[in-house]
Enzyme design. Sequence first.
Site, PDB file in Angstrom:
ATOM      1  N   ASP A 113     -12.680  -5.178  10.973  1.00 41.20           N
ATOM      2  CA  ASP A 113     -12.570  -5.098   9.495  1.00 41.20           C
ATOM      3  C   ASP A 113     -12.747  -6.720   9.162  1.00 41.20           C
ATOM      4  O   ASP A 113     -13.974  -6.927   8.751  1.00 41.20           O
ATOM      5  CB  ASP A 113     -11.221  -5.036   9.110  1.00 41.20           C
TER       6      ASP A 113
ATOM      7  N   ARG B  11      -8.943  -0.952  -0.629  1.00 42.95           N
ATOM      8  CA  ARG B  11      -8.064  -2.271  -0.418  1.00 42.95           C
ATOM      9  C   ARG B  11      -6.564  -2.607  -0.699  1.00 42.95           C
ATOM     10  O   ARG B  11      -6.255  -1.134  -1.285  1.00 42.95           O
ATOM     11  CB  ARG B  11      -8.879  -3.243  -1.504  1.00 42.95           C
TER      12      ARG B  11
ATOM     13  N   GLU C  49       0.801  -1.075  -0.041  1.00 45.63           N
ATOM     14  CA  GLU C  49      -0.118   0.025  -0.102  1.00 45.63           C
ATOM     15  C   GLU C  49       0.783   1.108   0.056  1.00 45.63           C
ATOM     16  O   GLU C  49       0.289   2.378   0.664  1.00 45.63           O
ATOM     17  CB  GLU C  49      -1.121  -0.098   1.200  1.00 45.63           C
TER      18      GLU C  49
ATOM     19  N   LYS D 190     -15.828  -1.493   3.353  1.00 46.55           N
ATOM     20  CA  LYS D 190     -15.198  -1.524   2.153  1.00 46.55           C
ATOM     21  C   LYS D 190     -16.301  -2.149   1.156  1.00 46.55           C
ATOM     22  O   LYS D 190     -16.829  -3.246   1.458  1.00 46.55           O
ATOM     23  CB  LYS D 190     -14.278  -2.739   2.250  1.00 46.55           C
TER      24      LYS D 190
HETATM   25  P1  PGA Z   1      -6.605  -5.787   2.267  1.00 52.34           P
HETATM   26  O1  PGA Z   1      -5.960  -4.914   3.473  1.00 52.34           O
HETATM   27  O2  PGA Z   1      -7.224  -4.914   1.199  1.00 52.34           O
HETATM   28  O3  PGA Z   1      -5.405  -6.509   1.834  1.00 52.34           O
HETATM   29  O4  PGA Z   1      -7.639  -6.640   2.714  1.00 52.34           O
HETATM   30  C1  PGA Z   1      -6.637  -3.975   3.967  1.00 52.34           C
HETATM   31  C2  PGA Z   1      -6.938  -4.109   5.483  1.00 52.34           C
HETATM   32  O5  PGA Z   1      -6.865  -4.958   6.052  1.00 52.34           O
HETATM   33  O6  PGA Z   1      -7.626  -3.061   6.086  1.00 52.34           O
HETATM   34 ZN    ZN Z   2      -7.729  -4.303   8.123  1.00 51.49          ZN
END
Ligand code: PGA
Ligand code: ZN
Length: 443
Positions: free
Chosen positions: A313, A367, A206, A338
């Site tokens: 999450d 993500r 990220e 999300k």
């Molecule tokens: P991911 O990570 O998009 O790989 O799930 C983001 C998070 O865990 O917040």
């Molecule tokens: Zn997360």
Amino acid sequence: MTNTTIAAVHGRRVWDSRGRPTVEVDVSLRGGATGRAIAPAGASMGSGEAVDLRDGGKKLGGFDVGRAVASVNGEMEQALIGQDAADQAAIDAIMIARDGTANKARLGGNAIVATSMAVLHAAAAAAKVPLWMHLAQGRKVRLPLPEIQIFGGGAHAARRVDVQDFMVMCPGAASFAQAIEWTAEVYLAAGSLMKQAGKLQGVADEGGYWPAFTSNEEALDTLVRAIERAGLEPGPQVAISLDVAASEFGKNGRYALALDDRALGTDEMIAMLGRWLDTYPIVSIEDPLAEDDAAGFRAFTAAYGDRCQVIGDDFLVTNAARVAEAAASGAATAVLIKPNQAGTVTETRAALDAGRQARFGTIVSARSGETEDTTVVHLAVGWDAGQLKVGSFSRSERMAKWNECLRIEEAIGPDASFAGGAALGFRPVQKKVTNDGLESTSV
Ligand code: PGA
Ligand code: ZN
């Protein structure tokens, strides 16, 4: 027929920030308006998420999306042509019914979420307003408190350190633009500290610096030093936020730490996080325990929910029913939102509403696999979520989102209000002293 009647739906394969295929959808309406959206992709996923449809096999590591694109250009286009794009709930209900599975596996969560968001964009375009304004429907909205990654870790950095995101939040900033500027200073300072220590090794998935540390604590210490070096006050001005993403290394109440070569029980995990809360200016912790450890979430929230925001999450997967259950049992104080975990705009909104009902903090999130798509920024502002998480402060799939939010702040003008620290989902216990001198506590 109205000018918001869907005239065409077209899916195509494009590529995400990990160089993997993903689904882009264009929707055009009778009146000429168009909308476009791209599906993002997670790496550390909750088992309760909507699942992407991937082709499997050897080609492109099995990640190709030929079947998902075909479901957009086949069944979904057929089902949606002639429907009203202004009725998002009806559009999403049609896709959910057509798919027919609990996790959107048949038509593909990636195909469905991109189509759902493209329809939303087309409806806003038909109304001739930016998406955030279309969603706000005249209500006053706030610019979100950004949560920005400085060091990557966990599944996004080959498990180099356990914690997935070492982030900053700026509760002391007066505006979104100031929070971004302070974060830029911290990101810069963290980079020079890494360089000085000979630990600068590029970035993780990220865009946060690669965590060339020997412990989670070394990352935390470095982050505090970076805030200080940036000339800012750790805590009141710039605070720390963590995504432990504990489902990645924990199961059945055992947590296998990568660097320590040992497994911790739920109580030991909670004690370790408690020590970090005592030592560092942490205001938010996401997925402190694994998604299968509801009892651990309850224990952690009972112990520390008055000192930091406890975000679910992988644990809550943008699911309204799970949010309501967590609120009733005291298992979290905030929810990550999300769109591709839920699979449609309507279900995403329902999870946010459930969070709001529970007086949870609500954080709209991108993500780890992303693109230039900025839909999440418009959702965060237009729905007045209060917080926004889109990764780090480098790489254009991240910067596209921070920059879009700056444009929206400018468009709102001097009236723009910034959610700031008040958006954090924790309520410090108030000690009230009654007339007869007895102390009572309330949350
Ligand atoms: P991911 O990570 O998009 O790989 O799930 C983001 C998070 O865990 O917040
Ligand atoms: Zn997360």
